[in-house]
Design a protein around this motif. Structure first.
Motif, short mmCIF file in Angstrom:
data_model
loop_
_atom_site.label_atom_id
_atom_site.label_comp_id
_atom_site.label_asym_id
_atom_site.label_seq_id
_atom_site.Cartn_x
_atom_site.Cartn_y
_atom_site.Cartn_z
N THR B 34 0.65 -1.16 0.04
CA THR B 34 0.15 0.06 0.05
C THR B 34 0.69 1.46 0.05
N TYR B 46 -5.03 6.69 3.93
CA TYR B 46 -4.80 5.67 3.01
C TYR B 46 -4.87 6.31 1.58
N ILE B 97 1.66 -4.71 3.86
CA ILE B 97 0.30 -5.56 4.83
C ILE B 97 0.89 -6.76 5.49
N PHE B 98 0.35 -6.52 6.71
CA PHE B 98 0.76 -7.89 7.47
C PHE B 98 0.51 -9.00 6.86
N GLY B 101 -5.72 -11.14 4.64
CA GLY B 101 -6.54 -11.32 5.70
C GLY B 101 -6.16 -10.83 7.10
N PRO B 103 -5.33 -7.11 7.87
CA PRO B 103 -5.02 -5.63 7.00
C PRO B 103 -4.72 -4.64 7.98
N TYR B 104 -3.25 -5.00 8.33
CA TYR B 104 -2.76 -4.04 9.05
C TYR B 104 -1.23 -3.63 8.33
N PHE B 105 -0.58 -2.42 8.96
CA PHE B 105 0.43 -2.08 8.12
C PHE B 105 1.61 -2.28 9.05
N ASP B 106 2.39 -3.50 8.89
CA ASP B 106 3.47 -3.76 9.76
C ASP B 106 4.88 -3.38 9.44
N TRP B 108 6.86 0.05 7.29
CA TRP B 108 6.74 1.32 6.83
C TRP B 108 8.25 1.85 6.16
#
Lengths: 109, 118
Positions: B34, B46, B97-98, B101, B103-106, B108
């Motif tokens: 993303t 986003y 994305i982690f 399924g 949906p978290y930003f792990d 950056w």
């Protein structure tokens, strides 16, 4: 669009105290797709909590998350000086797919 | 895991820029990726995402103007930004994305500053 409202705007506490941060969603967050991030000045956000209550890798256990539906909480049990930062909640679902809260600034006295 | 953005800078209103994100340290082709931006003093927003099969999504404010793409042969994520506006001024982060399924930003990147001004 699911709007996330965080409170308070700023929290000023002493080392060793407990911090309680709130994130309220305008609609129910599906599957508890709710995360918390920490951001320090000049840095990218860092994932702390995902799935409302699971700690990300390497995150100290003084950070914990709870809640479901529309009300979520991030708790820092014993504040350390390095916890001074802005904390954001983030949800997934709907349109746009991802939204963030406006942030809570935690200041350590 | 390392994500390194490039391509930021100054653009005129109505102009274009292309951001790149070089990914390393993980299997780039099996994770959604993303772009997330952050205007000065504001929370993250986003911008766009791309799945492992190439499906794309966009935030409402950039739909029709920005295009996300990925090159799995070079492990690079792109964001083509056209018809730029002053309100597009922000630090643009590439974020992994982690997992599908989750949906978290792990992870950056360090961010690329985009300034839109005449």
């Amino acid at each position: 669009e699911i709007v996330l409202t965080q409170s308070p705007g700023t929290l000023s506490l002493s080392p060793g105290e407990r911090a309680t941060l709130s994130c309220r969603a305008s609609q129910s967050v599906s599957n508890n797709y709710l995360a918390w991030y920490q951001q320090k000045p000049g840095q990218a956000p860092r994932l702390l909590i995902y799935g409302a209550s699971s700690r990300a890798a390497g995150i100290p256990d003084r950070f914990s998350g709870s809640g479901s539906g529309t009300d979520f909480t991030l708790t820092i049990s014993r504040l350390e000086p390095e916890d001074s930062a802005v904390y954001y909640c983030q949800q997934y679902g709907g349109s746009p797919l991802y939204t963030f809260g406006q942030g809570t600034k935690v200041e350590i006295k | 895991v390392q994500l390194v953005e490039s391509g930021g800078g100054l653009a005129q209103p109505g102009g274009s820029l292309r951001l790149s994100c070089a990914a390393s340290g993980f299997s780039f082709n099996i994770y959604p990726m993303t772009w997330v931006r952050q205007a000065p003093g504001k929370g993250p927003e986003y911008v766009s995402g791309i799945g492992t099969a190439g499906s794309t999504s966009y935030g409402d404010s950039v739909k029709g103007r920005f295009t996300i793409s990925r090159d799995t042969s070079t492990n690079t994520l792109y964001l083509q930004m056209n018809s730029l506006r002053a309100e597009d001024t922000a630090v643009y982060y590439c974020a992994k994305i982690f997992a599908s399924g989750s949906p978290y930003f792990d992870y950056w990147g360090q961010g690329a500053l985009v300034t839109v001004s005449s």
